[in-house]
Write an enzyme that holds these catalytic residues in place. Sequence first.
Site, PDB file in Angstrom:
ATOM      1  N   ASP A  46     107.941  60.974  51.622  1.00 36.46           N
ATOM      2  CA  ASP A  46     107.729  59.838  50.722  1.00 36.46           C
ATOM      3  C   ASP A  46     108.667  58.682  51.065  1.00 36.46           C
ATOM      4  OD1 ASP A  46     105.757  61.204  49.369  1.00 36.46           O
ATOM      5  OD2 ASP A  46     107.114  62.000  47.849  1.00 36.46           O
TER       6      ASP A  46
ATOM      7  N   SER B 206      94.609  59.059  46.341  1.00 34.40           N
ATOM      8  CA  SER B 206      95.886  59.693  46.020  1.00 34.40           C
ATOM      9  C   SER B 206      96.596  58.838  44.971  1.00 34.40           C
ATOM     10  CB  SER B 206      96.674  59.906  47.303  1.00 34.40           C
ATOM     11  OG  SER B 206      97.525  58.856  47.519  1.00 34.40           O
TER      12      SER B 206
ATOM     13  N   LYS C 195     102.289  66.967  37.104  1.00 38.56           N
ATOM     14  CA  LYS C 195     101.715  66.821  38.442  1.00 38.56           C
ATOM     15  C   LYS C 195     101.720  68.218  39.065  1.00 38.56           C
ATOM     16  CE  LYS C 195     102.005  63.990  42.598  1.00 38.56           C
ATOM     17  NZ  LYS C 195     101.521  65.045  43.430  1.00 38.56           N
TER      18      LYS C 195
ATOM     19  N   GLU D 265      93.218  70.653  40.338  1.00 34.94           N
ATOM     20  CA  GLU D 265      94.057  71.276  41.350  1.00 34.94           C
ATOM     21  C   GLU D 265      93.845  72.781  41.342  1.00 34.94           C
ATOM     22  OE1 GLU D 265      95.739  68.659  42.575  1.00 34.94           O
ATOM     23  OE2 GLU D 265      97.404  69.489  43.732  1.00 34.94           O
TER      24      GLU D 265
ATOM     25  N   CYS E  51     128.960  63.831  75.912  1.00 35.49           N
ATOM     26  CA  CYS E  51     128.105  64.991  75.645  1.00 35.49           C
ATOM     27  C   CYS E  51     128.977  66.230  75.451  1.00 35.49           C
ATOM     28  CB  CYS E  51     127.145  65.209  76.813  1.00 35.49           C
ATOM     29  SG  CYS E  51     126.187  66.727  76.631  1.00 35.49           S
TER      30      CYS E  51
ATOM     31  N   CYS F 109     122.434  62.151  75.473  1.00 36.71           N
ATOM     32  CA  CYS F 109     123.110  62.424  76.732  1.00 36.71           C
ATOM     33  C   CYS F 109     122.128  62.034  77.835  1.00 36.71           C
ATOM     34  CB  CYS F 109     123.465  63.904  76.828  1.00 36.71           C
ATOM     35  SG  CYS F 109     123.918  64.373  78.505  1.00 36.71           S
TER      36      CYS F 109
HETATM   37  S1  IVH Z   1      94.988  62.165  38.861  1.00 41.14           S
HETATM   38  C1  IVH Z   1      92.688  58.796  41.221  1.00 41.14           C
HETATM   39  N1  IVH Z   1      96.492  63.931  37.705  1.00 41.14           N
HETATM   40  O1  IVH Z   1      98.387  64.636  43.049  1.00 41.14           O
HETATM   41  C2  IVH Z   1      93.800  59.755  41.026  1.00 41.14           C
HETATM   42  N2  IVH Z   1      96.373  63.970  40.079  1.00 41.14           N
HETATM   43  O2  IVH Z   1      99.655  62.798  44.923  1.00 41.14           O
HETATM   44  C3  IVH Z   1      93.321  61.036  40.501  1.00 41.14           C
HETATM   45  N3  IVH Z   1      97.684  65.775  41.106  1.00 41.14           N
HETATM   46  O3  IVH Z   1      95.490  63.690  44.741  1.00 41.14           O
HETATM   47  C4  IVH Z   1      94.361  62.042  40.468  1.00 41.14           C
HETATM   48  N4  IVH Z   1      98.439  66.640  39.238  1.00 41.14           N
HETATM   49  O4  IVH Z   1      95.743  66.150  43.960  1.00 41.14           O
HETATM   50  C5  IVH Z   1      96.046  63.465  38.874  1.00 41.14           C
HETATM   51  N5  IVH Z   1      97.757  65.450  36.509  1.00 41.14           N
HETATM   52  C6  IVH Z   1      97.310  64.992  37.670  1.00 41.14           C
HETATM   53  C7  IVH Z   1      97.675  65.578  38.901  1.00 41.14           C
HETATM   54  C8  IVH Z   1      97.191  65.026  40.097  1.00 41.14           C
HETATM   55  C9  IVH Z   1      98.422  66.746  40.556  1.00 41.14           C
HETATM   56  C10 IVH Z   1      97.506  65.615  42.559  1.00 41.14           C
HETATM   57  C11 IVH Z   1      96.144  65.202  43.014  1.00 41.14           C
HETATM   58  C12 IVH Z   1      96.361  63.884  43.693  1.00 41.14           C
HETATM   59  C13 IVH Z   1      97.775  63.986  44.112  1.00 41.14           C
HETATM   60  C14 IVH Z   1      98.393  62.657  44.380  1.00 41.14           C
END
Ligand code: IVH
Length: 716
Positions: free
Chosen positions: A38, A95, A128, A185, A418, A436
């Site tokens: 990231d 994403s 998440k 997920e 070195c 080196c």
């Molecule tokens: S919403 C348009 N909600 O995180 C966006 N994503 O890093 C829709 N993820 O691609 C995604 N928990 O695979 C959403 N509560 C959550 C999530 C979540 C995990 C994942 C998902 C996404 C990724 C992005």
Amino acid sequence: MDGQAAKIRIEQLREILRENSRRYYVDNAPTMSDYEFDQLMHELERLEAEFPQFDSPDSPTKRVGSDLDAPVGANAESGARQGFVQRRHRYPMLSLGNTYSIGEIEEFAARADKSLDGMSFSYSCELKFDGTAICLTYKGGKLVQALTRGDGVQGDDVTDNVRRIASIPQQLHGDYPEEFEIRGEILMPYAAFDALNREREAQEEAPFANPRNAASGSLKLIDPEEVARRGLTCTLYHIPAESVTFDSHSQALDAAASWGLPVSEERRICHDISGIKAYIDHWDTARKFLPYATDGIVIKINELACQRALGYTAKSPRWAVAYKFKAEQACTELLSIDYQVGRTGAVTPVANLAPVQLSGTVVKRATLNNADQMALLDIRVGDWVFVEKGGEIIPKITGIDPAHRIPDAARPAFPDRCPDCGTPLVKAETEAKWFCPNQDGCPMQIKGRLLHFVSRKAMDILAGEMTVEQFFAAGLARTPADLYEISKYQLLGLEGWQDRAAQRFLDSLEASKQVPFERVLFALGIRYVGETTAKGLARHFGSIDALAEATQEQLLEVDDIGDVIARSVHDFLHDPAHLEQIARLRAAGLRFDGAGSDAALSDALAGKTVVISGNFSISRERMKDLIVAHGGKAGSSVSARTAFLLAGTKPGPEKLKKCEKLGIPVVSEEEFRQMLPDVVFSDGTDRAFPPQSASRSASPTLSGQMRQEEEQLTLF
Ligand code: IVH
């Protein structure tokens, strides 16, 4: 930074991010922590904003990472299915923008306030989930399709496998819409993950690094029965607004729950930033008690009208953001610093630490990356340092604890020569590492290149660090081509070598002559040319001669190859010493042209799933390649669909028991050889089965791992 330096850095970052994205999404074997990834992505975003003249629609900042099924042999999970049908997503699967800073969450809220001028809105705060994304389609209340995210535009159709996940209903109840999509997920709870890894270890298979890799590897298995056994579960968190008619996201998910779908229960509606912060604070600790992995919090604008008003960037919605938790850390004492010289000459400082527990393992060494990083941390021997791990990478030091600083502790001096050969080190302006320059004379570089050449993913020759050390010390090998000139007589003259070991080594050398061109190309150790790049180049050009003749412009035509790699390949193949090496290796019988490891040899095993167990005359990895090359599939565990168990020496007792129970035949290596036709090639060799060699267990040492990683680390 001037324009030229920015251009080079932008390209480097794009290459690192693409390579690591593949390792993460396709191989399920990341070599960089999420945090590191990231940070590099954010650096690239900043540079692209500052130098818009280098912007490109192909940049990783504009594209969603792809999990689309890998070519044969590229998937880390044995038995992973090759060639799922790919289908287009009705709505792209994007994403999320992410951050590790509360300040940026405040900025997100302030931006939303400003853009939604006067509209009333709230935030849906959710966990998440750290698994693998899935998109389900229901028609008439029935599950009709499940696609992975893929590249965001199209995904792999894994419907058969998803049907075997107990928490995903096949049939809905209540007042569901005629047709809709829902996303979420697929997760592997810790308990299932631990059980799976125990079983894999008992069956001599590599354990998964984390539940996320286990979940995404399992979702792409060949055998739905096996998927059912893996204990996967699912949490759903998003219904594309185009798909249904609700006023808010939370209403849509509540409705989905009422139809019987497994919707995240930890969601809360917050009205302001203080509510969001309280939610984050709570789950930062509470998540450690959840039965599955989470890596942050997602904050979404709840009202769908507001979501529509905010819209999307090329890669993510403007109405949502992820706040990510930092990886687990441990604090321990820094005992000393070693300076390791890798095969490219890059010098990496490595910390020796007082042993400390971190996410289930004991950590004793950690990388400090480079001199800049040491200066930035202002690190001293005797300091208490913070260590972090991510994916499968070597732990790294991320900070020091100033409270523990010993007064007047001396700053360690980064060597100016070195540590191995004493040559003064050099540093290019665009590199973070000192090098080196004594490529041909520095023993560490020479040994590093040999070790890379013999490694399992390259030529798979039966030699480890000790053997390379012995060959070097005895003057038997300085370059890969020398290895093919070593005689049995010379081997027997080395300390500790008996006839059997010598023969095994020679057999493995002989077997390496069948290694496909793409791996030979990787084995050459061209800077920046990792496994994936080597594969891409081998497939594009077909032979070393065509590759050597290619201009830099022609090299740039290959997918994902930018100036940096193109120049590196071009320079390598125009160096007379390298050309001489290649000529000698070619004379020794190595393959410098031809198709990859998935070249079809026959269809003797067509439609058959073969499970392997035990040790063979070739490595297990190559045995699996061979099964695939003869039209079969390599399964990971015995089930009713297994055609036979290919048992080497010491097969796993569990697998044998299961075969007996299910009446599955057990076939020895000798019997297996006889099942395969002799394929005679134009050069007169029989490549249906490589000659015998001894198998070898792969337990990389830290320095071994570092060499493998070096290609990546040198770019920091
Ligand atoms: S919403 C348009 N909600 O995180 C966006 N994503 O890093 C829709 N993820 O691609 C995604 N928990 O695979 C959403 N509560 C959550 C999530 C979540 C995990 C994942 C998902 C996404 C990724 C992005």
